[in-house]
Design a protein around this motif. Structure first.
Motif, mmCIF file in Angstrom:
data_model
loop_
_atom_site.group_PDB
_atom_site.id
_atom_site.type_symbol
_atom_site.label_atom_id
_atom_site.label_comp_id
_atom_site.label_asym_id
_atom_site.label_seq_id
_atom_site.Cartn_x
_atom_site.Cartn_y
_atom_site.Cartn_z
ATOM 1 N N GLU A 1 -0.151 10.241 -43.282
ATOM 2 C CA GLU A 1 0.156 11.440 -44.055
ATOM 3 C C GLU A 1 -0.042 11.137 -45.535
ATOM 4 O O GLU A 1 0.081 9.987 -45.962
ATOM 5 C CB GLU A 1 1.599 11.861 -43.783
ATOM 6 N N THR B 1 0.962 10.553 -48.965
ATOM 7 C CA THR B 1 2.253 10.160 -49.544
ATOM 8 C C THR B 1 2.448 10.650 -50.966
ATOM 9 O O THR B 1 3.499 10.386 -51.560
ATOM 10 C CB THR B 1 2.384 8.626 -49.527
ATOM 11 N N TYR C 1 6.282 15.191 -48.634
ATOM 12 C CA TYR C 1 6.506 13.878 -48.022
ATOM 13 C C TYR C 1 7.829 13.270 -48.478
ATOM 14 O O TYR C 1 8.477 12.543 -47.721
ATOM 15 C CB TYR C 1 5.343 12.942 -48.388
ATOM 16 N N ASN D 1 12.744 15.564 -48.242
ATOM 17 C CA ASN D 1 13.234 15.854 -46.892
ATOM 18 C C ASN D 1 14.458 14.981 -46.603
ATOM 19 O O ASN D 1 14.803 14.087 -47.373
ATOM 20 C CB ASN D 1 12.133 15.642 -45.847
ATOM 21 N N GLU E 1 7.409 3.327 -43.248
ATOM 22 C CA GLU E 1 6.850 4.677 -43.155
ATOM 23 C C GLU E 1 7.977 5.705 -43.127
ATOM 24 O O GLU E 1 8.867 5.662 -42.275
ATOM 25 C CB GLU E 1 6.000 4.779 -41.892
ATOM 26 N N SER F 1 7.631 9.102 -42.877
ATOM 27 C CA SER F 1 7.327 10.378 -42.227
ATOM 28 C C SER F 1 7.831 10.448 -40.794
ATOM 29 O O SER F 1 7.825 11.527 -40.188
ATOM 30 C CB SER F 1 5.812 10.622 -42.244
#
Length: 335
Positions: free
Chosen positions: A7, A9, A14, A17, A288, A290
């Motif tokens: 994804e 970044t 990104y 959240n 990571e 995501s």
């Protein structure tokens, strides 16, 4: 070990959240805990904070001779010096070849940070050992850890921001050149050397355990090959730091896990800044952000710092227990 980019970044979605929020709480909490421990045990001049154990521990931490003398008086300091020089040469050659083959992108990896830190430690230690051996006849034997009354009252102040009664005594002595001034200077470098030793031991344990126990057996990465340099990067550092632990006279207090926490926190923040600026691969899959399990991964890695640091705390305690019983007259370790 580059991972496929899943994804972009650099987008706000990104980072804005709930996963990143939880991960930020874990990382910042670790950093704040580290800063609090440093303030409490290193920077504060409140005498009520320090018990007798901590005061005795701090006195021994500032003994310059403990930085270059082996734990047994029967072992000549030159052997510890030779071990550090050999370790530095091997580590320096390894890190140089690794950078020459893979480039400076290696420093996206925490492993390379830890490996370079070990190299710096042994280079620093070699200089201290060379200096200590050179002035061996001028430095008093510290195996019994005897201090004068003034030194016991005022030695633990080099990082304190303020001045108290003991600090003023030390500064008054610093106005007069002599051996005490040199001793305090040497103790300062010895203190930094011990802090570096404790950061290095924790970082090496974390990187090697995570690699050999988690990443190597359970993670399959595209186009990944187990090369000789990879094995060296995740084993030679541990062998050398274990040998150093067995030989040296340094202590390993629990509260200096703070510096270890700060190192990892700085590394994670470095990764976040880089990925927020440039869309690129993550050096480790558990970084990571995501994936839904990202907060759990970050929490697990944060909690791993305790056992990784505790392994060396236990190793030093076992060494002290065994050598103090087997060699009661030659074992050099301040209590």
């Amino acid at each position: 070990m580059e991972l496929l980019l899943s994804e972009d970044t650099t987008t706000l979605s990104y980072w804005l959240n709930w996963r990143v929020l939880l991960c930020s709480i874990w990382v910042l909490s670790s950093i704040f805990i580290g800063l609090y421990l440093i303030w409490k045990y290193e920077l504060s001049d409140n005498s009520e904070i320090y018990g007798k154990r901590t005061q005795q521990e701090s006195l021994s931490n500032f003994r310059y001779d403990l930085a270059w003398k082996p734990c047994l008086s029967g072992i000549h300091p030159i052997y510890l010096m030779l071990f550090r020089i050999i370790a530095f040469c091997l580590l320096f050659v390894a890190v140089s070849f690794d950078v020459a083959v893979h480039g400076f992108e290696l420093y996206y990896y925490y492993t390379q940070w830890a490996f370079t830190l070990v190299t710096i430690y042994f280079g620093f230690g070699s200089l201290i050992s060379i200096h200590g051996c050179y002035h061996n006849r001028e430095i008093k034997n510290s195996s019994n850890c005897h201090f004068s009354k003034d030194m016991e009252q005022g030695l633990y102040t080099p990082l304190a921001p303020g001045l108290n009664e003991n600090g003023e005594k030390l500064l008054q002595r610093l106005n007069h050149p002599g051996k005490f001034h040199l001793l305090l200077t040497y103790d300062f470098w010895s203190y930094l050397f011990q802090v570096l030793f404790q950061i290095t031991a924790g970082a090496v344990t974390l990187t090697d355990l995570v690699y050999w126990c988690v990443m190597f057996p359970f993670l399959t990465i595209k186009d990944y090959e187990l090369s000789f340099l990879t094995v060296v990067a995740h084993s030679l550092n541990a062998v050398m730091i274990l040998g150093e632990t067995a030989l040296n006279s340094l202590q390993f207090p629990w509260f200096r896990i703070s510096y270890f926490l700060l190192l990892t926190g700085i590394y994670v923040l470095f990764q976040w800044i880089v990925h927020a600026s440039v869309s690129m691969w993550w050096p480790y899959p558990f970084l990571e952000l995501s994936v839904d399990f990202a907060p759990l991964w970050y929490l697990v890695v944060a909690l791993l710092h305790v056992p990784c640091y505790g392994i060396f705390v236990l190793a030093v305690k076992v060494k002290h227990h065994l050598l103090s019983r087997w060699f009661p007259h030659s074992y050099r370790f301040c209590q």
